[in-house]
Design a protein around this motif. Structure first.
Motif, short mmCIF file in Angstrom:
data_model
loop_
_atom_site.label_atom_id
_atom_site.label_comp_id
_atom_site.label_asym_id
_atom_site.label_seq_id
_atom_site.Cartn_x
_atom_site.Cartn_y
_atom_site.Cartn_z
N LEU A 36 24.90 72.78 28.00
CA LEU A 36 26.66 72.66 28.17
C LEU A 36 27.55 71.74 28.84
O LEU A 36 27.83 71.06 28.53
CB LEU A 36 26.96 73.50 29.62
N ILE A 37 26.38 70.63 30.09
CA ILE A 37 26.73 69.24 30.23
C ILE A 37 27.48 68.03 28.82
O ILE A 37 27.98 67.37 29.26
CB ILE A 37 26.22 68.88 31.10
N LEU A 38 26.21 68.30 28.34
CA LEU A 38 25.76 66.81 27.14
C LEU A 38 27.07 68.08 26.06
O LEU A 38 27.65 66.84 25.24
CB LEU A 38 24.79 66.99 26.47
N PHE A 39 27.29 68.68 25.76
CA PHE A 39 28.79 69.47 25.11
C PHE A 39 30.38 68.54 25.54
O PHE A 39 31.54 68.83 24.49
CB PHE A 39 28.59 70.83 24.90
N SER A 40 29.80 69.03 26.97
CA SER A 40 31.33 68.68 27.70
C SER A 40 31.45 66.90 27.84
O SER A 40 32.73 66.65 26.92
CB SER A 40 31.46 69.34 29.04
N ILE A 41 30.53 66.59 27.56
CA ILE A 41 30.63 65.04 27.73
C ILE A 41 30.69 64.51 26.56
O ILE A 41 31.61 63.50 25.89
CB ILE A 41 29.52 64.10 28.72
N PHE A 42 29.58 64.93 26.03
CA PHE A 42 30.12 64.31 23.99
C PHE A 42 30.29 65.16 22.44
O PHE A 42 30.69 64.88 21.97
CB PHE A 42 28.15 63.99 23.09
N GLY A 43 31.39 66.13 22.93
CA GLY A 43 31.17 67.19 21.81
C GLY A 43 32.65 66.80 21.73
O GLY A 43 32.85 66.70 19.97
N PRO A 44 33.44 65.94 22.72
CA PRO A 44 34.65 65.69 21.76
C PRO A 44 34.69 64.25 20.93
O PRO A 44 35.57 64.20 19.79
CB PRO A 44 35.27 64.93 22.48
N MET A 45 33.43 63.85 20.61
CA MET A 45 33.19 62.87 19.84
C MET A 45 32.64 63.36 18.70
O MET A 45 32.88 62.08 17.94
CB MET A 45 31.70 61.66 20.46
N PHE A 46 32.60 64.26 18.38
CA PHE A 46 32.40 64.25 16.84
C PHE A 46 32.65 65.29 16.16
O PHE A 46 32.82 65.42 14.83
CB PHE A 46 30.94 65.04 17.53
#
Length: 294
Positions: A36-46
């Protein structure tokens, strides 16, 4: 001659990590939180979209190849908004918990160590704050201060410190007269040195468990306040502000992608943190040794 095998000595951190990895529920919760933390940090980049990028030609469109979780009433990509909202909601949970810990731990140490009138004044303030319904007072303060990121953190922190204050006070009362604290006093250490060098390290178990559960509670409080329009201010997104769109009956019935994913993320995060807290309570509580791998 018989060879004597030397056992490898593990540090307390290595021992605790081993217990966490052997506790399946705790391990799964930790993995979910990391995802969930990785999704929140890097999600918008993809996604290739900005969270506030408006597309009036694609309003309220369902999940598709171009928008994995559809769009909202302004054509904004919901996947990007969920990831951006995760940053805000998790940040509120962490910062508000740190804020209440700073106040609660300090006042709890002072109350437990000094006693007398100082303890009476601090504990009466704690009783006054805790005797009122948390959510009612939070709504009143939010209505006065207005919705914003900083105000939400302030409200959750200023109303949440009494819980940790009582925990720390009880731990200090049980530890302040033990032998190693008396030895520290005889060596000339002042009160603050005794607190930070000897008492708090030995009271860290209950504080760590409370901290994990407090983060989950803060995320829920942010979602509740934002759902009512008194938490995070629009257009900044959080899981609570995304859920607030479900107040519209048309969106609630026809546009499930606008609120169900946010609800699932809030539920998953809170459950994972609570299960992790339960696992840590078993690991850090000496009375429960041997049960961590159940």
């Amino acid at each position: 001659m018989m060879e004597i095998k030397k056992e490898k000595i593990q540090t307390p951190f290595q021992e605790s990590l081993k217990k966490i990895l052997s506790n399946k529920l705790c391990l799964v919760s930790l993995i979910v939180l990391v995802i969930l933390i990785l999704f929140s940090i890097f999600g918008p980049m993809f996604t290739g979209y900005e969270s506030d990028s408006i597309d009036l030609l694609n309003m309220l469109t369902g999940p598709s190849d171009t928008h994995l979780l559809g769009t909202d009433e302004l054509g904004r990509d919901m996947f990007t908004r969920l990831a951006e909202g995760g940053r805000v909601s998790i940040s509120v949970g962490l910062i508000a918990t740190l804020f209440k810990l700073c106040i609660g731990v300090l006042l709890g140490c002072i109350a437990g160590l000094y006693g007398g009138i100082v303890e009476s004044v601090i504990m009466r303030i704690v009783d006054i704050i805790m005797c009122f319904p948390f959510f009612v007072i939070a709504l009143c303060i939010a209505a006065i201060t207005g919705p914003s990121f900083h105000n939400t953190i302030f409200i959750i922190g200023i109303l949440g410190w009494p819980g940790v204050c009582r925990i720390v006070r009880s731990q200090v009362l049980s530890l302040k007269n033990v032998e190693y604290v008396d030895a520290a006093r005889s060596l000339g250490l002042n009160q603050m040195e005794i607190i930070f060098r000897h008492i708090l390290p030995n009271a860290s178990g209950p504080i760590i468990v409370y901290t994990t559960l407090s983060v989950a509670n803060a995320i829920l409080m942010e979602a509740s306040l934002s759902f009512l329009g008194l938490g995070i201010a629009m257009p900044q997104s959080s899981w609570g502000t995304i859920l607030s769109t479900a107040q519209n009956m048309q969106i609630l019935q026809d546009c499930w992608w606008m609120w169900i994913p946010a609800g699932i993320l809030v539920l998953s995060t809170v459950l994972a943190i609570n299960f992790l807290g339960d696992g840590l309570s078993e690991i850090l509580d000496p009375k429960k040794k041997g049960r961590g791998a159940d």
